[in-house]
Design an enzyme around this catalytic site. Structure first.
Site, PDB file in Angstrom:
ATOM      1  N   GLU A   1       1.304  -0.363  -4.940  1.00 52.60           N
ATOM      2  CA  GLU A   1       0.867   0.638  -5.406  1.00 52.60           C
ATOM      3  C   GLU A   1       0.939   1.805  -5.557  1.00 52.60           C
ATOM      4  OE1 GLU A   1      -3.410   3.219  -3.093  1.00 52.60           O
ATOM      5  OE2 GLU A   1      -1.574   2.009  -2.320  1.00 52.60           O
TER       6      GLU A   1
ATOM      7  N   ASP B   1       0.872  -1.353   0.231  1.00 50.53           N
ATOM      8  CA  ASP B   1      -0.336  -0.206  -0.096  1.00 50.53           C
ATOM      9  C   ASP B   1       0.802   1.575  -0.035  1.00 50.53           C
ATOM     10  OD1 ASP B   1      -2.601   1.375  -0.088  1.00 50.53           O
ATOM     11  OD2 ASP B   1      -1.795   2.113   2.454  1.00 50.53           O
TER      12      ASP B   1
END
EC number: 2.4.1.18
Length: 731
Positions: free
Chosen positions: A467, A414
């Site tokens: 990401e 993330d």
């Protein structure tokens, strides 16, 4: 050498004598929880005339040393300290008999044990190279010197003292001070008789004299929030996924089918546990044809209404849904169903809860010492100090932990961009450049490279996914070539541009045509995943079908056409739960996907269930058509047929597999039927068959489909394009 092996000259018969009082300074530090070596004061130690036995047992009425079944009373020194000199030649096996007002117990003395953590472990911790750090730090049930108990270890280099507190001490740490293991910053204590299920925290005394309780950073199990204690645990699970583990890496992921269903486990079917989810989710994912399920963070987090990105227990599966072994059961069930498991991993930041990682030993430890640098500007959290050896080790080992201990097949990392840039969400004056004058966080880059290299070396078959929303060069380039070493990267540019296009009224789409074609300008710069994730369908952004213009029929048609375009576009694909059946409402943690929309009594075949049938068929055709995935990362796997038909809102392209076999994908994002539409095709294909049409009546479309083959003439075919639809054709 154990204390019991120490010898003294012959002495008189064993009767207790008075002990020399402990030095007032040592006594004060011991009772205040700020002594670095309690083992030097407690336990048994040779003195002139025998051995000095000293025990710290707050609130005890009396303490005796029991040797061969015979108790010898110790004398109270006050404040819970008891001591006596016993005229012994050596320290025999002994226990302590501790009497309280309400009961009496016979227990082992924790302070007679040697350290239960080896020098090699300490060396690796200091070097930042302990790739199985969870086996050295935290709470480890074990048998030590022939006695069953739990070894407690914690890294707290700035602390004056550390003690173990738990439900077995009524949360008072006075009884169990830990010893410092030198310059490593690690504190250790073996507690005999403490086993699985015990709840505990570390009571830390900072260098400033403040005392506070902290959950174990390495805890492998945690209490159900709002309770925050760590729990002693060990795995007893027997895996049944040997076949899956042996073959999951046979084909490189960028050359294999990879279709991901993104799930927030607590709300997919609210109220289900890991084991109940294991009975329902894998069959559903299998039926829908997805190859993988991606779990939003399953690491322990405090707020049940969140997605889980504010992690407080990096080594503990979220306790609300069950135990760590229950989570293993869930992963195993996915593997036995042929489904890979990816989990979101959050090394970019951590929350400021005072019982967790923040200022862990009274000083910045996991976060940078520079307050401005430590603050994450977007989320009110702390960033990790990637330049600190032990912190980097904590995170690298954590990535390995989930893959090795829980058989996780992939880590979606993330917020990578927030890690890579020193000026991320910061204005001028709020950040300082690196040593070369740039805005790159060189320590974060080195950490990500080390993490990826370590995971790929230790756990073959696992994929890491970034990401990352910027144009950072080489995210999926191997680390030996200077890249970050990820296997895949989310294509945030494609996601943003394509959603921008599809949200426009068809009459205006010709002015945004390049937003659908631009992705092919950089499609092979990285190994991409096309994500329609949770981020795109919540917080006012609307569900996917609700982004579309027009009436309900047009919105569903656009939704289907868009998915057909997405599944055919180079790159892997990811879809958030609820979008596979065109849920119109945003995600809600309280009730999750609106499954009632699929009730036959509510919707007609062509409504929500039609979209669900389409997604099932998209995955089915995708899985058996190598042209759609085998050359995702090489330019020879794609060719435009029509890329400039802006006035028509039409896109057509060919995909090729490794043998050159094609698939033709045509999308008409206009609400009109286009008859006799000419498409140039390869000369060596005698006829084309329609293998998927998003306008089919069973999907809720208008039924403008073709069942007969179409033969080329003069290097082209002429077909009817249904409105707001995508059509796939194969030889």
């Amino acid at each position: 050498m154990a204390l019991r092996d120490l010898k003294l000259p012959e002495s008189s018969s064993p009767s207790a004598g008075s002990a020399t009082a402990v030095d007032p300074s040592d006594r004060g530090r011991l009772l205040a929880g700020s002594h670095h070596d309690p083992h030097a004061l407690l336990g048994a130690h040779p003195v002139p005339g025998g051995f000095l036995f000293r025990a710290l047992r707050p609130f005890a009425r009396s303490v005796s040393v029991v040797i061969g079944g015979e108790p010898m009373a110790l004398t109270s020194e006050g404040d819970g300290l008891f001591s006596a000199v016993l005229p012994l030649k050596a320290v025999p096996a002994y226990t302590l008999r501790v009497a309280y007002e309400e009961a009496e117990y016979e227990v082992e003395d924790p302070y007679r044990f040697l350290p239960a953590l080896g020098e090699f472990d300490l060396h690796l911790i200091s070097e930042g190279r302990h790739e199985q750090l969870w086996k050295a730090l935290g709470a480890e049930p074990m048998t030590h010197q022939g006695v069953a108990g739990t070894r407690f270890t914690v890294w707290a280099p700035n602390a004056q003292g550390v003690r173990v507190a738990g439900d077995f001490t009524y949360w008072d740490g006075t009884q169990y001070p830990m010893r410092s293991l030198g310059s490593s910053g690690v504190w250790e204590l073996f507690l005999p008789g403490i086993g699985e299920g015990a709840r505990y925290k570390f009571e830390i005394t900072s260098r400033y004299g403040h005392r506070f309780l902290k959950a174990d950073p390495m805890a492998r199990r945690a209490e159900v929030p709002p309770d925050t204690a760590s729990i002693v645990t060990a795995s007893h699970y027997t895996w049944g996924d040997d076949a899956w583990m042996a073959h999951r890496g046979d084909v490189p992921v960028h050359e294999a089918p990879f279709s991901v269903y993104e799930v927030h486990l607590p709300s997919w079917r609210p109220g289900l546990t890991y084991r109940e989810l294991a009975e329902q989710l894998p069959p559903y994912v299998k039926e829908m044809g997805f190859t993988h399920v991606e779990l939003m963070p399953v690491a322990q987090h405090p707020f049940s209404g969140s997605w889980g990105y504010q992690v407080t227990g990096f080594y503990a599966p979220a306790a609300r849904l069950g135990s760590p072994d229950d989570f293993r059961y869930f992963v195993d069930a996915c593997h036995r169903a042929g489904i890979g498991v990816i989990m979101d991993w959050v090394p970019a930041h951590f929350p400021k809860d005072d019982w967790a990682l923040a200022r862990f030993d009274g000083d910045p430890l996991y976060e940078p010492g520079n307050a401005q640098r430590a603050e994450h500007p977007d989320w009110g959290t702390y960033e990790f100090d990637y330049g600190r050896t032990e912190v980097r080790n904590f995170l690298v080992a954590n990535a390995v932990y989930w893959c090795e201990e829980f058989h996780i097949d992939g880590l979606r990392v993330d917020a990578v961009a927030s890690m890579l840039y020193l000026d991320y969400s910061r204005d001028s004056g709020q950040w300082a450049p690196n040593v070369f004058g740039g805005n790159e966080d060189l320590a974060a880059k080195a950490f990500l490279q080390e993490m990826n290299a370590t995971v790929y070396r230790r756990v073959p078959g696992v994929v890491t996914i970034a990401e990352e929303s910027t144009a950072w060069d080489g995210v999926t380039r191997p680390t030996e070539g200077g890249g970050l070493g990820f296997g895949l990267k989310w294509n945030m540019g494609w996601m943003h541009d394509s959603l921008q296009y599809i949200s426009k009224e068809p009459v205006h789409r010709k002015y945004h045509h390049n937003e659908m074609t631009f992705s092919m300008m950089y499609a092979y710069s990285e190994n991409y995943v096309l994500p329609i994730s949770h981020d795109e369908v919540v917080h006012g952004k609307q569900a996917l079908v609700s982004k579309m213009p027009g009436d309900w029929w047009q919105r569903r048609a656009d939704h289907r056409a868009y998915l057909g375009f997405m599944w055919a576009h180079p790159g892997k694909q990811l879809l958030f739960m609820g979008q596979e059946f065109a849920q119109g409402a945003e995600w809600s943690e309280a009730h999750g996907p609106e499954w009632w929309l699929l009730d036959p009594g509510y919707c007609a075949q062509g409504d929500h269930r039609g979209v669900q049938d389409l997604v099932r068929d998209l995955n089915a055709v995708y899985g058996r058509t190598p042209a759609l995935w085998q050359r995702d990362t090489t330019p020879d796997g794609f060719r435009w047929v029509i890329g400039d038909a802006a006035d028509d809102n039409v896109f057509a392209f060919l995909r090729f597999d490794a043998e050159g076999a094609p698939l033709l994908a045509v999308s008409n994002f206009s609400p009109v039927v286009r008859h006799d539409y000419r498409l140039a095709v390869p000369d060596d294909v005698p006829a084309w068959f329609e293998v998927l049409n998003t306008d089919a009546a069973r999907y809720g479309g208008g039924g403008v489909v073709r069942t007969a083959p179409v033969e080329p003439e003069d290097g082209a075919i002429r077909i009817t394009l249904p409105p707001l639809a995508t059509v796939w054709l194969t030889p």
